[in-house]
Design an enzyme around this catalytic site. Sequence first.
Site, PDB file in Angstrom:
ATOM      1  N   LYS A   1      -4.003   0.792  -4.360  1.00 14.94           N
ATOM      2  CA  LYS A   1      -3.072   1.135  -5.452  1.00 14.94           C
ATOM      3  C   LYS A   1      -3.449   0.518  -6.801  1.00 14.94           C
ATOM      4  O   LYS A   1      -2.895   0.908  -7.815  1.00 14.94           O
ATOM      5  CB  LYS A   1      -1.646   0.716  -5.078  1.00 14.94           C
ATOM      6  CG  LYS A   1      -1.016   1.616  -4.013  1.00 14.94           C
ATOM      7  CD  LYS A   1       0.257   0.996  -3.471  1.00 14.94           C
ATOM      8  CE  LYS A   1       1.504   1.555  -4.108  1.00 14.94           C
ATOM      9  NZ  LYS A   1       2.741   0.953  -3.516  1.00 14.94           N
TER      10      LYS A   1
ATOM     11  N   PRO B   1     -10.171  -9.754  -1.474  1.00 18.85           N
ATOM     12  CA  PRO B   1      -9.128 -10.671  -1.939  1.00 18.85           C
ATOM     13  C   PRO B   1      -9.632 -11.650  -3.003  1.00 18.85           C
ATOM     14  O   PRO B   1      -8.827 -12.188  -3.761  1.00 18.85           O
ATOM     15  CB  PRO B   1      -8.701 -11.407  -0.669  1.00 18.85           C
ATOM     16  CG  PRO B   1      -9.783 -11.174   0.316  1.00 18.85           C
ATOM     17  CD  PRO B   1     -10.440  -9.877  -0.041  1.00 18.85           C
TER      18      PRO B   1
ATOM     19  N   GLY C   1     -15.203  -6.256 -16.115  1.00 18.92           N
ATOM     20  CA  GLY C   1     -15.029  -7.628 -15.644  1.00 18.92           C
ATOM     21  C   GLY C   1     -14.095  -7.697 -14.451  1.00 18.92           C
ATOM     22  O   GLY C   1     -13.789  -8.767 -13.939  1.00 18.92           O
TER      23      GLY C   1
ATOM     24  N   GLU D   1      -3.528  -4.671 -13.693  1.00 17.60           N
ATOM     25  CA  GLU D   1      -2.470  -4.865 -14.668  1.00 17.60           C
ATOM     26  C   GLU D   1      -1.194  -5.497 -14.118  1.00 17.60           C
ATOM     27  O   GLU D   1      -0.447  -6.133 -14.860  1.00 17.60           O
ATOM     28  CB  GLU D   1      -2.168  -3.510 -15.338  1.00 17.60           C
ATOM     29  CG  GLU D   1      -3.342  -3.079 -16.210  1.00 17.60           C
ATOM     30  CD  GLU D   1      -3.336  -1.615 -16.629  1.00 17.60           C
ATOM     31  OE1 GLU D   1      -3.395  -0.761 -15.724  1.00 17.60           O
ATOM     32  OE2 GLU D   1      -3.277  -1.342 -17.829  1.00 17.60           O
TER      33      GLU D   1
ATOM     34  N   GLN E   1      -8.145 -10.942 -10.573  1.00 20.16           N
ATOM     35  CA  GLN E   1      -7.450  -9.986 -11.433  1.00 20.16           C
ATOM     36  C   GLN E   1      -6.005 -10.390 -11.648  1.00 20.16           C
ATOM     37  O   GLN E   1      -5.495 -10.348 -12.760  1.00 20.16           O
ATOM     38  CB  GLN E   1      -7.493  -8.579 -10.814  1.00 20.16           C
ATOM     39  CG  GLN E   1      -8.784  -7.847 -11.089  1.00 20.16           C
ATOM     40  CD  GLN E   1      -9.102  -7.821 -12.562  1.00 20.16           C
ATOM     41  OE1 GLN E   1      -8.394  -7.237 -13.350  1.00 20.16           O
ATOM     42  NE2 GLN E   1     -10.152  -8.509 -12.952  1.00 20.16           N
TER      43      GLN E   1
END
Length: 752
Positions: free
Chosen positions: A706, A637, A471, A710, A643
Site C-alpha cells: 500500500k 522492513p 532516496g 508519506e 521511510q
Amino acid sequence: MLKEPHVGAPRSRVDGRAKVTGEAKYAAEFPAPGLAHGHVVSGAIARGRITGIDTTAACAVPGVLEVFTHENRPRTAWFDYKHRDEVAPPGSPFRPLYDETILYSGQPVALVVAEDSGTARHAASLVRVEYEAGAHETDLLRAREDAYVPPKRRSGISPPPKPRGDAVAALAEAPLRVEAEYRIATEHHNPMEMHATTVVWEGGGKLTVHDKIQGVLNSQGYICNVFGLSKEDVRVVSPFVGGAFGSGLRPQYQLFLAVMAALALKRSVRVVLTRDQMFTFSHRPETINQVALGAAADGMLRAIRHDAIGATSRFEDHQEVVVNWSGLLYHCDNVELGYKLAQLDIHTPADMRAPGAPLGVFALESAMDELADKAGIDPLELRLKNYAETDENEGKPYTSKELRAAYRLGAERFGWSRRSAAPRSMREGRELVGWGLASGVWEAQMQQTSARAVLTADGRLEVATATADIGTGTYTILAQIAADAFGLPMESVTVRIGDSSLPKSPIEGGSWTAASAGSAVQAACHAVRETLFRHARGAEGSPLGNADLDHVAFVDGRIVLAADPDRGIGLIEAMRAGGAERIEHEQTASPDKANQKRYSSYTHSAIFAEVRVDEELGVLRVTCIVTAVAAGKILNPKTARSQVIGGVVWGMGMALEEETLADHRLGRFMNHNLAEYHVPVNADVHDIDVIFVEEQDSRTSPIGVKGLGEIGIVGTAAAIANAIHHATGKRIRDLPITLDKLLERPPAERAR
Ligand code: MOS
C-alpha cells in the site's frame, strides 16, 4: 495455503555503497566535454514588470558566453498549454524569461552562461535590473477574504465530498462543541541535493539531459513540447535523486534554462540552483483550517465541519486534499467540508510529502483532542468510540483497514495506559511531561507501470523501468522482488531506473512507486519465469516433465518440485536446454478497475508522542514517538522503517520548526537558507519506534503493498501538539510551535 508473512526480509540498500563512495552521480555531477555553466539571476520584487536589464558589465567579464534575458531568449512554444507538464495544476504554468512581467519575488530574470561556474556566478552579480513595482499581496490572512472554490477542472485532486446529513443543525444541538481555527505555515522542501540540470550536447541535434526530477518522462515530455523537439532526440537520464519530497514532481525552471542555453549555444550546459534559490519555487502552501466538532455527552460525534483555505499563485490553482480526511477518519452522520484557494503573489506551491494530509489532519486531530478534554474521555477511547468501519465519504468498504490494531499495538508499546489524564499532571525534575496521540491516514494508490526483465545465460537478471528512486529504496525493493521471483541472490540482479528510454512509468510520487513499479517488475519476472519453465520442462530427462508452474518453486538458482525440492533443474541448465542466451519480457501492471470502483484504499497509523518542556526556558524536546503503521505488505522492513522515521522527523519539523517567513512589505520570503529555516537535526531527534501492523491487502496492488513514503508525516504534528497541551495546558493551534508561543502567557496571567 499458508498465509504469506506480512513483512519481507530486512535488506540494506543495494545502492548504499555507490552513494557513500560518490560513485552514484546526481544531475549536477555528470561530465561533458566543453561544458558551460549557467547561473540564474533572481528577481527582486514580488509583482510588476522589468523596465530595463543592463547586461553590459556581465557580458564584459572574460569567460562569459552569453547573458539570456526575456529580451534576447530564443523562441519557444507560444501556447501556454505546451508548457504544461504531466502533473501541472489547472492554470498557466510559469514560463521562465517569457516576458517582462514579474509574478513573484525570486523569479528568474536572467541566465548568465560562462566557461566556469565561478565566472557565471560573479557575472550574474553584475546584471542590473530595473523594475516598475505593482501592488502585491503575500499575506494569506488578508487574502483569505477573496478565497474562492477552485473551478471544477481536471486537477487530479479529489474535491471535498458532498455534505451528508445536516452538520449545521447537528452542531447547534450538540451538547459538546469544539470550534477553532488551526494554521500551518509555509514550508519549503529543502532536499539535500539542490535542483540542477546538466544538458549534454551530443551533436546531430541530440540531447542527453540529467535533471533533478521525480519522473524522467515528465522532463522529457516538457522539453519536447516547449522546444519543439522529438522524443528520439531527447533522452533524460537521472539514476539518482538526492531527495525531492515533491519538489521534483514538476520540471523546475533550471531545466528550461539549461536546455534553452544548450540549444542556443550548441554546447553542453549545466545550471545548478543555489540553496537560496531553492526558496524561489515549490513550497507547501500556508493553510488555514476552521474545524467545528459537535458531540453527545458521551463523546459520540454528531457533527463535523471543516473548511480550509490554501494559498496558491496568481497563475495556477494548486490544490490539495486537506479536508476530506475529516469525513472519513471517524463515523459521523452530519459532515460538511469545504476547500478554497486564495491567490498570492508567490510561485505556485507544490506537493510536499503527503500534500494536504498533515495540514487537515493536524486540525482534525487537535480538535479531537480538545473534544476529549471537554468530554472528560481518554483521547484514545474517544477515537475507538468513533471508529469508522467504512469510508463514509464514498460509502465504500476499505480494501483493508487495521487502524484499530494500530491503536492497540502503539498504545501497548508506548505505555499509554499509564498516562494521567489532567494536563500538567506529569513532571520529572524541572520538566513537564506530556503524552499525546493522533491518527494518520494517506491514500494507498497504484498507477499503471511497465517493466522489463531480462535473464541471461550467465545467471544474471536485469529489471528496468523508467521510475525514480528519490532516496526511498526503490532500487532495493525492485532487486528484492526480482531476486525472490527466481530464488536468486540479490547480487545477481541489476536494477535500471531513471532513464526515459526504459519502459514507461509515472512520476515517483504519492507513495505509489513500490506498489506500481514493484508489481510491474514482478509481472515481467513472472513472464520470464514462464518461458524459462517451458525450457526447463523440455530439457532431456527433466524431473519437471509433468509439472506445471504452480507446482514448482524457484529456490537457490534452481527450479524444483514444490513437493519434492530435491528434484529440479538449474536456471542456467534450463536455458541451455532451450538454446536461449537470454529471455526477455516486458509487462504492464495496472490497478484493478473493479476493485477501485468498489473499495477505498488508505494506509493508516496511530502516533503516540512524548514531549518534555522546561517551562522557564521554553525548551521543548520530543523524547519519544511510537508510530504503528498499517500499510499492507512491508517488502523490506529496513528501508520501510527508514521511510516512516523520515516522515516522523518531517512531522517534528512541521510541529516545531519549519516555517518560511515572508516580509509582506517586500512580498519576499526572508529566511531562505538553512541557518534561518530550521529543520530537525540529530540533536532534536530522540527515540522513534516504528511498528508495522499486520494487514493483508489483496486489492490495492498485485503484490499486496500500500505504500509508505508519506504516512509517517501525517498526524505526527498533531500528536506532538496534543502532547504539548497535556504537558503544559497550552493549546497552540498555529504551527510551528516555537519557543515564543510556548513562553507566551495567557492574557489573564499577564494581567496579574
Ligand atoms: Mo510526493 S509529495 O507525491 O513526492
